[in-house]
Design an enzyme around this catalytic site. Structure first.
Site, PDB file in Angstrom:
ATOM      1  CE1 TYR A 164      -3.178   2.994   0.872  1.00 21.77           C
ATOM      2  CE2 TYR A 164      -2.559   2.759   3.189  1.00 21.77           C
ATOM      3  CZ  TYR A 164      -3.244   3.434   2.192  1.00 21.77           C
ATOM      4  OH  TYR A 164      -3.991   4.533   2.517  1.00 21.77           O
ATOM      5  CB  SER A 214       4.222   2.053  13.512  1.00 24.52           C
ATOM      6  OG  SER A 214       2.932   2.202  14.042  1.00 24.52           O
ATOM      7  CE1 TYR A 230       3.718  -3.677  12.332  1.00 26.63           C
ATOM      8  CE2 TYR A 230       2.411  -2.294  13.798  1.00 26.63           C
ATOM      9  CZ  TYR A 230       3.145  -2.452  12.630  1.00 26.63           C
ATOM     10  OH  TYR A 230       3.310  -1.384  11.782  1.00 26.63           O
ATOM     11  CE  LYS A 277       6.831  -1.918  11.446  1.00 29.58           C
ATOM     12  NZ  LYS A 277       7.508  -1.931  10.144  1.00 29.58           N
TER      13      LYS A 277
HETATM   14  P1  NAD Z   1       1.448  -3.711   3.062  1.00 23.40           P
HETATM   15  O1  NAD Z   1       1.194  -5.028   3.675  1.00 23.40           O
HETATM   16  O2  NAD Z   1       0.528  -3.203   2.038  1.00 23.40           O
HETATM   17  O3  NAD Z   1       2.942  -3.675   2.457  1.00 23.40           O
HETATM   18  C1  NAD Z   1       3.984  -4.450   2.971  1.00 23.40           C
HETATM   19  C2  NAD Z   1       4.558  -5.249   1.804  1.00 23.40           C
HETATM   20  O4  NAD Z   1       5.676  -6.007   2.273  1.00 23.40           O
HETATM   21  C3  NAD Z   1       3.568  -6.227   1.194  1.00 23.40           C
HETATM   22  O5  NAD Z   1       3.538  -6.028  -0.199  1.00 23.40           O
HETATM   23  C4  NAD Z   1       4.122  -7.609   1.558  1.00 23.40           C
HETATM   24  O6  NAD Z   1       3.835  -8.571   0.583  1.00 23.40           O
HETATM   25  C5  NAD Z   1       5.606  -7.291   1.662  1.00 23.40           C
HETATM   26  N1  NAD Z   1       6.372  -8.188   2.541  1.00 23.40           N
HETATM   27  C6  NAD Z   1       6.063  -8.583   3.800  1.00 23.40           C
HETATM   28  N2  NAD Z   1       7.005  -9.398   4.271  1.00 23.40           N
HETATM   29  C7  NAD Z   1       7.951  -9.509   3.298  1.00 23.40           C
HETATM   30  C8  NAD Z   1       9.166 -10.216   3.198  1.00 23.40           C
HETATM   31  N3  NAD Z   1       9.612 -11.010   4.182  1.00 23.40           N
HETATM   32  N4  NAD Z   1       9.883 -10.108   2.054  1.00 23.40           N
HETATM   33  C9  NAD Z   1       9.444  -9.335   1.037  1.00 23.40           C
HETATM   34  N5  NAD Z   1       8.292  -8.654   1.082  1.00 23.40           N
HETATM   35  C10 NAD Z   1       7.556  -8.738   2.202  1.00 23.40           C
HETATM   36  O7  NAD Z   1       1.586  -2.660   4.266  1.00 23.40           O
HETATM   37  P2  NAD Z   1       1.748  -1.081   4.248  1.00 23.40           P
HETATM   38  O8  NAD Z   1       0.550  -0.519   4.911  1.00 23.40           O
HETATM   39  O9  NAD Z   1       2.134  -0.601   2.908  1.00 23.40           O
HETATM   40  O10 NAD Z   1       2.943  -0.932   5.277  1.00 23.40           O
HETATM   41  C11 NAD Z   1       4.291  -0.779   4.867  1.00 23.40           C
HETATM   42  C12 NAD Z   1       5.166  -0.668   6.108  1.00 23.40           C
HETATM   43  O11 NAD Z   1       4.720   0.431   6.895  1.00 23.40           O
HETATM   44  C13 NAD Z   1       5.109  -1.898   7.023  1.00 23.40           C
HETATM   45  O12 NAD Z   1       6.413  -2.118   7.516  1.00 23.40           O
HETATM   46  C14 NAD Z   1       4.186  -1.469   8.134  1.00 23.40           C
HETATM   47  O13 NAD Z   1       4.465  -2.117   9.341  1.00 23.40           O
HETATM   48  C15 NAD Z   1       4.492   0.014   8.230  1.00 23.40           C
HETATM   49  N6  NAD Z   1       3.372   0.791   8.783  1.00 23.40           N
HETATM   50  C16 NAD Z   1       2.139   0.741   8.200  1.00 23.40           C
HETATM   51  C17 NAD Z   1       1.082   1.450   8.748  1.00 23.40           C
HETATM   52  C18 NAD Z   1      -0.298   1.373   8.161  1.00 23.40           C
HETATM   53  O14 NAD Z   1      -1.247   1.721   8.869  1.00 23.40           O
HETATM   54  N7  NAD Z   1      -0.487   0.985   6.928  1.00 23.40           N
HETATM   55  C19 NAD Z   1       1.298   2.244   9.875  1.00 23.40           C
HETATM   56  C20 NAD Z   1       2.569   2.294  10.446  1.00 23.40           C
HETATM   57  C21 NAD Z   1       3.617   1.560   9.879  1.00 23.40           C
HETATM   58  C1  UD1 Z   2      -3.641   0.742  14.055  1.00 17.36           C
HETATM   59  C2  UD1 Z   2      -2.738  -0.355  14.500  1.00 17.36           C
HETATM   60  C3  UD1 Z   2      -1.469   0.224  15.081  1.00 17.36           C
HETATM   61  C4  UD1 Z   2      -0.806   1.195  14.114  1.00 17.36           C
HETATM   62  C5  UD1 Z   2      -1.802   2.279  13.767  1.00 17.36           C
HETATM   63  C6  UD1 Z   2      -1.227   3.253  12.771  1.00 17.36           C
HETATM   64  C7  UD1 Z   2      -4.302  -2.150  15.058  1.00 17.36           C
HETATM   65  C8  UD1 Z   2      -4.993  -2.895  16.153  1.00 17.36           C
HETATM   66  N1  UD1 Z   2      -3.468  -1.168  15.454  1.00 17.36           N
HETATM   67  O1  UD1 Z   2      -4.182   1.289  15.225  1.00 17.36           O
HETATM   68  O2  UD1 Z   2      -0.558  -0.794  15.396  1.00 17.36           O
HETATM   69  O3  UD1 Z   2       0.319   1.775  14.713  1.00 17.36           O
HETATM   70  O4  UD1 Z   2      -2.967   1.661  13.209  1.00 17.36           O
HETATM   71  O5  UD1 Z   2      -1.309   2.764  11.507  1.00 17.36           O
HETATM   72  O6  UD1 Z   2      -4.428  -2.459  13.894  1.00 17.36           O
HETATM   73  N2  UD1 Z   2     -12.173   1.496  14.889  1.00 17.36           N
HETATM   74  C9  UD1 Z   2     -13.502   1.201  15.001  1.00 17.36           C
HETATM   75  N3  UD1 Z   2     -14.018   0.182  14.245  1.00 17.36           N
HETATM   76  C10 UD1 Z   2     -13.253  -0.544  13.374  1.00 17.36           C
HETATM   77  C11 UD1 Z   2     -11.880  -0.231  13.253  1.00 17.36           C
HETATM   78  C12 UD1 Z   2     -11.374   0.782  14.028  1.00 17.36           C
HETATM   79  O7  UD1 Z   2     -14.216   1.835  15.772  1.00 17.36           O
HETATM   80  O8  UD1 Z   2     -13.781  -1.466  12.731  1.00 17.36           O
HETATM   81  C13 UD1 Z   2     -11.619   2.602  15.673  1.00 17.36           C
HETATM   82  C14 UD1 Z   2     -10.514   2.194  16.632  1.00 17.36           C
HETATM   83  O9  UD1 Z   2     -11.051   1.822  17.875  1.00 17.36           O
HETATM   84  C15 UD1 Z   2      -9.686   3.479  16.696  1.00 17.36           C
HETATM   85  C16 UD1 Z   2      -9.849   4.090  15.298  1.00 17.36           C
HETATM   86  O10 UD1 Z   2     -11.035   3.505  14.769  1.00 17.36           O
HETATM   87  O11 UD1 Z   2     -10.226   4.380  17.638  1.00 17.36           O
HETATM   88  C17 UD1 Z   2      -8.693   3.786  14.369  1.00 17.36           C
HETATM   89  O12 UD1 Z   2      -8.465   2.388  14.355  1.00 17.36           O
HETATM   90  P1  UD1 Z   2      -7.359   1.720  13.394  1.00 17.36           P
HETATM   91  O13 UD1 Z   2      -7.593   2.160  11.997  1.00 17.36           O
HETATM   92  O14 UD1 Z   2      -7.337   0.273  13.679  1.00 17.36           O
HETATM   93  O15 UD1 Z   2      -6.001   2.418  13.857  1.00 17.36           O
HETATM   94  P2  UD1 Z   2      -5.255   2.413  15.282  1.00 17.36           P
HETATM   95  O16 UD1 Z   2      -6.168   2.033  16.371  1.00 17.36           O
HETATM   96  O17 UD1 Z   2      -4.574   3.727  15.410  1.00 17.36           O
END
Ligand code: NAD
Ligand code: UD1
Length: 338
Positions: free
Chosen positions: A12, A125, A149, A153
């Protein structure tokens, strides 16, 4: 021409970042094992940018495969997105998370060092702040983890700091994302969760499009203005441009920096639902249910360090976030298989 390697490149955040980097004139190479993504996502990036993104199917834990990649390409920096990210799953399969996220990153860094590639942007994160006492959250706030998780990190933040301290040639930007949402305005790429979404915005989108009957709002008795949880939602294209700025910063500055990428503004769950339905003119039925275990009341960034160091701040507001999330969902009701 030096190449920026994007691990987790089909995911993503990486696909949106690829667009920013290509538009800024960088060459990029994506590496992914497709454990949570599909190659079609990168084909769409190619469609948007008018050129295909080269792609290697490999796992970051596969040292021999990484060796080949670093030998065959002139990589100058790595933006390391690859990782598993589902909090609930991490509590059930902690070893899978430590193996993939921690061992995978250690392997990646070892290969980078061997090839003299010492510029790294790392996806961290806001989860590393645990249940922060003070809002907005500054980068020097205490860190803690409440699940494997988050722990992975946090461990990686320590590991990268030790690595940089051991060899000052490393230049590392640890980016602490708040809550990425939305999609590229083309509607061609976006968030494509497997199964039932854990996160709020993809769940709202799937309710709006009729894939799910209603949203469960996890608690309305938090100490927030309307009782529902407050988060710092950030448009994924703003997040993407933060990576470009971080890379440009590393080209100028040695050392390690840890920087929040958020907007500094929190919205409640009810505000998100209202914005989504008002702006997109679509109903989002919901029901208040019990709190989700482990959730915190509020979490939003102090984003001033990113402005100071990178000259970056989020430009897009809530309207853009919900509009772009909805365009992606409507155009791709079944994700990249649509
Ligand atoms: P995502 O799952 O869409 O992207 C992660 C990608 O890494 C995927 O395409 C997956 O196939 C690939 N991947 C996983 N393990 C792998 C491995 N061992 N070797 C090669 N490829 C691998 O997730 P995203 O939302 O794009 O997140 C990207 C990064 O950002 C992650 O490290 C995630 O922890 C971090 N992050 C995401 C969020 C969020 O809310 N989306 C928030 C904070 C941090
Ligand atoms: C998620 C991750 C966290 C990450 C953060 C930033 C989880 C459990 N935690 O938390 O590790 O650091 O995103 O990307 O995935 N909510 C609802 N109904 C739903 C889903 C969510 O009410 O079906 C509420 C939650 O209680 C929260 C808010 O929406 O108050 C956001 O939730 P979510 O999108 O899961 O994000 P985080 O809780 O911040």
């Amino acid at each position: 021409m030096p190449v920026i390697l994007l691990t987790g490149g089909a995911g993503y955040i990486a696909t949106h970042t690829a667009i920013c980097l290509l538009e800024a004139g960088f060459e990029v190479l994506a590496l992914d094992n497709f454990s949570n993504s599909q190659p079609q996502a990168l084909e769409r990036v190619g469609q948007i940018c008018g050129r295909q993104v080269p792609l290697v199917k490999a796992d970051i834990r596969d040292e021999a495969a990484l060796e080949r990649v670093f030998s065959e390409h002139q990589i100058s920096a790595v933006v390391h997105f690859a990782g598993l990210k589902a909090v609930g799953e991490s509590t059930e399969q902690p070893l899978a998370y430590y193996d993939n996220n921690v061992a995978g990153t250690v392997t990646l860094c070892r290969v980078m060092a061997r090839h003299g590639v010492k510029q790294l942007v790392f996806s961290s994160s806001a989860t590393v702040y645990g249940d922060a006492r003070q809002m907005p959250i500054r980068e020097d706030a205490p860190r803690s983890a409440t699940n494997p998780y988050g722990q992975s990190k946090l461990m990686l933040e320590y590991i990268l700091a030790d690595l940089q301290a051991s060899d000052p040639a490393w230049r590392i930007a640890v980016l602490r994302y708040f809550n990425p949402v939305g999609a590229h305005p083309s509607g061609l790429i976006g968030e494509n969760p497997n199964g039932v979404p854990n996160n709020l915005m993809p769940f709202i989108s799937q309710v709006a499009v009729g894939k799910r009957a209603q949203l469960a709002v996890f608690g309305d008795d938090y100490a927030t203005a309307d009782g529902t949880g407050v988060r710092d939602y950030i448009h994924v294209m703003d997040l993407a441009s933060g990576h470009l700025k971080a890379l440009q910063y590393l080209q100028q500055q040695p050392g390690l920096v840890a920087v929040n990428l958020g907007t500094g503004r929190g919205y409640s769950v009810l505000e998100m639902i209202k914005a989504f339905s008002d702006i997109n003119q679509v109903a989002v039925p919901y029901q208040i249910v019990a709190r989700r275990p482990g959730d915190i009341a509020e979490c939003y960034a102090d984003p001033s360090l990113a402005l100071e160091l990178f000259g970056w701040k989020a430009e897009r507001g809530l309207e853009d976030m919900v509009r772009d999330a909805w365009r992606w969902q409507q155009q791709n009701p079944d994700g990249y298989c649509s």
